[in-house]
Scaffold this motif. Sequence first.
Motif, PDB file in Angstrom:
ATOM      1  N   UNK A   1     -49.498 -26.017 -46.180  1.00 42.17           N
ATOM      2  CA  UNK A   1     -50.522 -25.622 -47.151  1.00 42.17           C
ATOM      3  C   UNK A   1     -51.626 -26.665 -47.249  1.00 42.17           C
ATOM      4  N   UNK A   2     -51.478 -27.738 -46.482  1.00 41.79           N
ATOM      5  CA  UNK A   2     -52.440 -28.840 -46.570  1.00 41.79           C
ATOM      6  C   UNK A   2     -53.875 -28.333 -46.467  1.00 41.79           C
ATOM      7  N   UNK A   3     -54.725 -28.842 -47.328  1.00 44.93           N
ATOM      8  CA  UNK A   3     -56.141 -28.483 -47.247  1.00 44.93           C
ATOM      9  C   UNK A   3     -56.501 -27.314 -48.162  1.00 44.93           C
ATOM     10  N   UNK A   4     -55.486 -26.510 -48.565  1.00 44.86           N
ATOM     11  CA  UNK A   4     -55.792 -25.389 -49.467  1.00 44.86           C
ATOM     12  C   UNK A   4     -55.962 -25.914 -50.887  1.00 44.86           C
ATOM     13  N   UNK A   5     -56.551 -25.092 -51.742  1.00 45.76           N
ATOM     14  CA  UNK A   5     -56.687 -25.452 -53.150  1.00 45.76           C
ATOM     15  C   UNK A   5     -55.435 -24.959 -53.870  1.00 45.76           C
ATOM     16  N   UNK A   6     -54.757 -25.860 -54.578  1.00 46.36           N
ATOM     17  CA  UNK A   6     -53.489 -25.503 -55.244  1.00 46.36           C
ATOM     18  C   UNK A   6     -53.689 -24.331 -56.213  1.00 46.36           C
ATOM     19  N   UNK A   7     -54.918 -24.197 -56.754  1.00 48.32           N
ATOM     20  CA  UNK A   7     -55.179 -23.125 -57.711  1.00 48.32           C
ATOM     21  C   UNK A   7     -55.255 -21.754 -57.056  1.00 48.32           C
ATOM     22  N   UNK A   8     -55.421 -21.757 -55.713  1.00 51.29           N
ATOM     23  CA  UNK A   8     -55.512 -20.466 -55.009  1.00 51.29           C
ATOM     24  C   UNK A   8     -54.139 -19.933 -54.596  1.00 51.29           C
ATOM     25  N   UNK A   9     -53.078 -20.692 -54.921  1.00 55.96           N
ATOM     26  CA  UNK A   9     -51.747 -20.242 -54.467  1.00 55.96           C
ATOM     27  C   UNK A   9     -51.248 -19.051 -55.274  1.00 55.96           C
ATOM     28  N   UNK A  10     -51.826 -18.836 -56.452  1.00 59.75           N
ATOM     29  CA  UNK A  10     -51.444 -17.651 -57.245  1.00 59.75           C
ATOM     30  C   UNK A  10     -50.363 -17.927 -58.264  1.00 59.75           C
ATOM     31  N   UNK A  11     -50.190 -19.204 -58.644  1.00 60.82           N
ATOM     32  CA  UNK A  11     -49.166 -19.519 -59.651  1.00 60.82           C
ATOM     33  C   UNK A  11     -49.761 -19.367 -61.044  1.00 60.82           C
ATOM     34  N   UNK A  12     -49.079 -18.585 -61.875  1.00 64.52           N
ATOM     35  CA  UNK A  12     -49.538 -18.404 -63.258  1.00 64.52           C
ATOM     36  C   UNK A  12     -48.444 -18.895 -64.198  1.00 64.52           C
ATOM     37  N   UNK A  13     -48.669 -20.021 -64.892  1.00 65.90           N
ATOM     38  CA  UNK A  13     -47.613 -20.511 -65.794  1.00 65.90           C
ATOM     39  C   UNK A  13     -47.428 -19.563 -66.972  1.00 65.90           C
ATOM     40  N   UNK A  14     -46.193 -19.501 -67.481  1.00 69.28           N
ATOM     41  CA  UNK A  14     -45.937 -18.638 -68.645  1.00 69.28           C
ATOM     42  C   UNK A  14     -46.781 -19.072 -69.822  1.00 69.28           C
ATOM     43  N   UNK A  15     -46.900 -20.382 -69.961  1.00 68.69           N
ATOM     44  CA  UNK A  15     -47.668 -20.891 -71.077  1.00 68.69           C
ATOM     45  C   UNK A  15     -48.797 -21.767 -70.533  1.00 68.69           C
ATOM     46  N   UNK A  16     -49.952 -21.122 -70.322  1.00 66.57           N
ATOM     47  CA  UNK A  16     -51.083 -21.829 -69.710  1.00 66.57           C
ATOM     48  C   UNK A  16     -51.508 -23.036 -70.546  1.00 66.57           C
ATOM     49  N   UNK A  17     -51.452 -22.857 -71.873  1.00 64.65           N
ATOM     50  CA  UNK A  17     -51.943 -23.903 -72.756  1.00 64.65           C
ATOM     51  C   UNK A  17     -51.071 -25.158 -72.624  1.00 64.65           C
ATOM     52  N   UNK A  18     -49.738 -24.916 -72.585  1.00 65.69           N
ATOM     53  CA  UNK A  18     -48.813 -26.052 -72.490  1.00 65.69           C
ATOM     54  C   UNK A  18     -49.024 -26.791 -71.166  1.00 65.69           C
ATOM     55  N   UNK A  19     -49.215 -26.013 -70.121  1.00 58.48           N
ATOM     56  CA  UNK A  19     -49.444 -26.540 -68.772  1.00 58.48           C
ATOM     57  C   UNK A  19     -50.717 -27.389 -68.762  1.00 58.48           C
ATOM     58  N   UNK A  20     -51.777 -26.861 -69.402  1.00 62.21           N
ATOM     59  CA  UNK A  20     -53.057 -27.568 -69.422  1.00 62.21           C
ATOM     60  C   UNK A  20     -52.932 -28.870 -70.224  1.00 62.21           C
ATOM     61  N   UNK A  21     -52.228 -28.745 -71.383  1.00 61.42           N
ATOM     62  CA  UNK A  21     -52.058 -29.926 -72.236  1.00 61.42           C
ATOM     63  C   UNK A  21     -51.304 -31.019 -71.500  1.00 61.42           C
ATOM     64  N   UNK A  22     -50.232 -30.605 -70.790  1.00 56.49           N
ATOM     65  CA  UNK A  22     -49.418 -31.596 -70.078  1.00 56.49           C
ATOM     66  C   UNK A  22     -50.243 -32.259 -68.978  1.00 56.49           C
ATOM     67  N   UNK A  23     -51.116 -31.474 -68.342  1.00 58.88           N
ATOM     68  CA  UNK A  23     -51.895 -32.031 -67.238  1.00 58.88           C
ATOM     69  C   UNK A  23     -52.932 -33.043 -67.703  1.00 58.88           C
ATOM     70  N   UNK A  24     -53.550 -32.737 -68.855  1.00 57.57           N
ATOM     71  CA  UNK A  24     -54.560 -33.691 -69.300  1.00 57.57           C
ATOM     72  C   UNK A  24     -53.952 -34.737 -70.228  1.00 57.57           C
ATOM     73  N   UNK A  25     -52.707 -34.506 -70.641  1.00 62.74           N
ATOM     74  CA  UNK A  25     -52.040 -35.435 -71.555  1.00 62.74           C
ATOM     75  C   UNK A  25     -51.894 -36.807 -70.903  1.00 62.74           C
ATOM     76  N   UNK A  26     -51.634 -37.782 -71.748  1.00 67.27           N
ATOM     77  CA  UNK A  26     -51.611 -39.146 -71.257  1.00 67.27           C
ATOM     78  C   UNK A  26     -50.492 -39.408 -70.245  1.00 67.27           C
TER      79      UNK A  26
END
Length: 437
Positions: free
Chosen positions: A122-147
């Motif tokens: 998968x090298x070179x592809x954008x991870x966001x194009x893989x089609x993964x949808x988290x059950x809880x987008x907000x939690x996923x986003x918070x964890x990613x930007x969290x400290x």
Amino acid sequence: MKSVVGNFPLKFAVIYAGFSGLWIAGSDQVVQLLFPEIVSTAQTFKGSAFVLCTTVLLFLLLRGELNRRTKIETRLRDSERKFRAIAETAPVALLIARLRDGVILFSNATANGLCGRDGTPLDGLDIRDLGFVPNDREEWRRALIGRNGTGQTEGRLSLANGEERRLLVFFQKVRLAGETVLVTAAVDISERHRAAETVRNLQSELAHASRVSAMGEMAAQFAHELSQPLTAISTCAEGGVDALFPPGRNPDNALTALRLIVTQAKRASEIIRRTRKFIQKHEQEKVPADVNSLIRDAAELIQGEANHRNVDMRLRLAELLPAAFVDVVQIQQVIVNLARNGIEAMSGNEPTRRQLVISTEPSPDGIVVSVEDSGPGISPEIRTRLFEPFFSTKSDGLGIGLSICRSIVEAHGAHLVVSSAPGHGAQFRFALPSLAA
Ligand code: ADP
């Protein structure tokens, strides 16, 4: 003449030259004063010896250093090979992607297979194009930007061929070669998910079967219950006919009789409606509901059984309760099961000591519903096995009532709690989530 051996203090030269035993340590100043020529010769000798010793020493040091580096490099290469082999063959899907633009820098074989790209990294592809949808987008986003940038989430991965997979994803934000990257490890839990769904469906089938079976057992009491309004209907109809076609005609009597017929007919059809609703198959559907009213309906369902067994059934319902968010039929099933258990448990009591109380009261946890009997209670041995499926102390018991009750109550985010002092009855209670909480 000032005697200095090159720019090196003599004592250092002495130490180095001392390896070959040619010089004895001493003060260069003293020696220079006493024997200047010897010092000069010695200086030359010392210089050469020093250079030689230093060269040898440096050579030895360099060789040691080179050996050490070679060993470290070999160890590093081995270790890298080992970790690469582990990463590439791990049964867990591993992905490393740049956080800044989502570009995948590394993916192992499991990740490639999981994303439906067997053999193609998968090298070179954008991870966001893989089609993964988290059950809880907000939690996923918070964890990613969290400290701490770490977390886990479940979600769906939709493949190009239309297949959908369920994933459990662990992720960690790390600094790697000056870049912030996202290291993710994903596990395919589609099978587990399917199995859980099958269990859920089976449980719902079982709950349905148990409702039908309960109604089957209560059929005799139902027939009795229904016979009352039906008898009333026919009596009133006769009365109505008599009143309409007199000898001594009285229209008021006729009207009263007709009204009674309507009431009793409605009551009979209400009993049938409740029963049908209760035994109908249905998907879980939570709605805002009045708990007292659903308890009243459930109590109507068991009233016949209670009458038949001489049980005094009472409702103690708190007023002005907030609505609860529940599946009405399921909660009624819990109440019917608990009440029937209580009624059955009291069959050995004197008829005057058979009391069943169904109550509601508000609490900080929600609306507490309790079903309490005055039977023999539950011994500690039985209590440990109470919720086991197929555990029953009754000769004709299926032993699934309480396990179904517990699953239903837990599916409403509550716990089914039992308390009992042997000899003093049993109380089962749970707190339903109220909409006001
Ligand atoms: P079943 O009623 O078919 O036996 P349940 O799962 O409803 O299955 O109950 C399991 C067992 O728990 C019963 O057989 C009985 O021994 C015990 N039990 C349940 N409720 C009560 C109660 N109110 N008082 C005493 N024992 C009870």
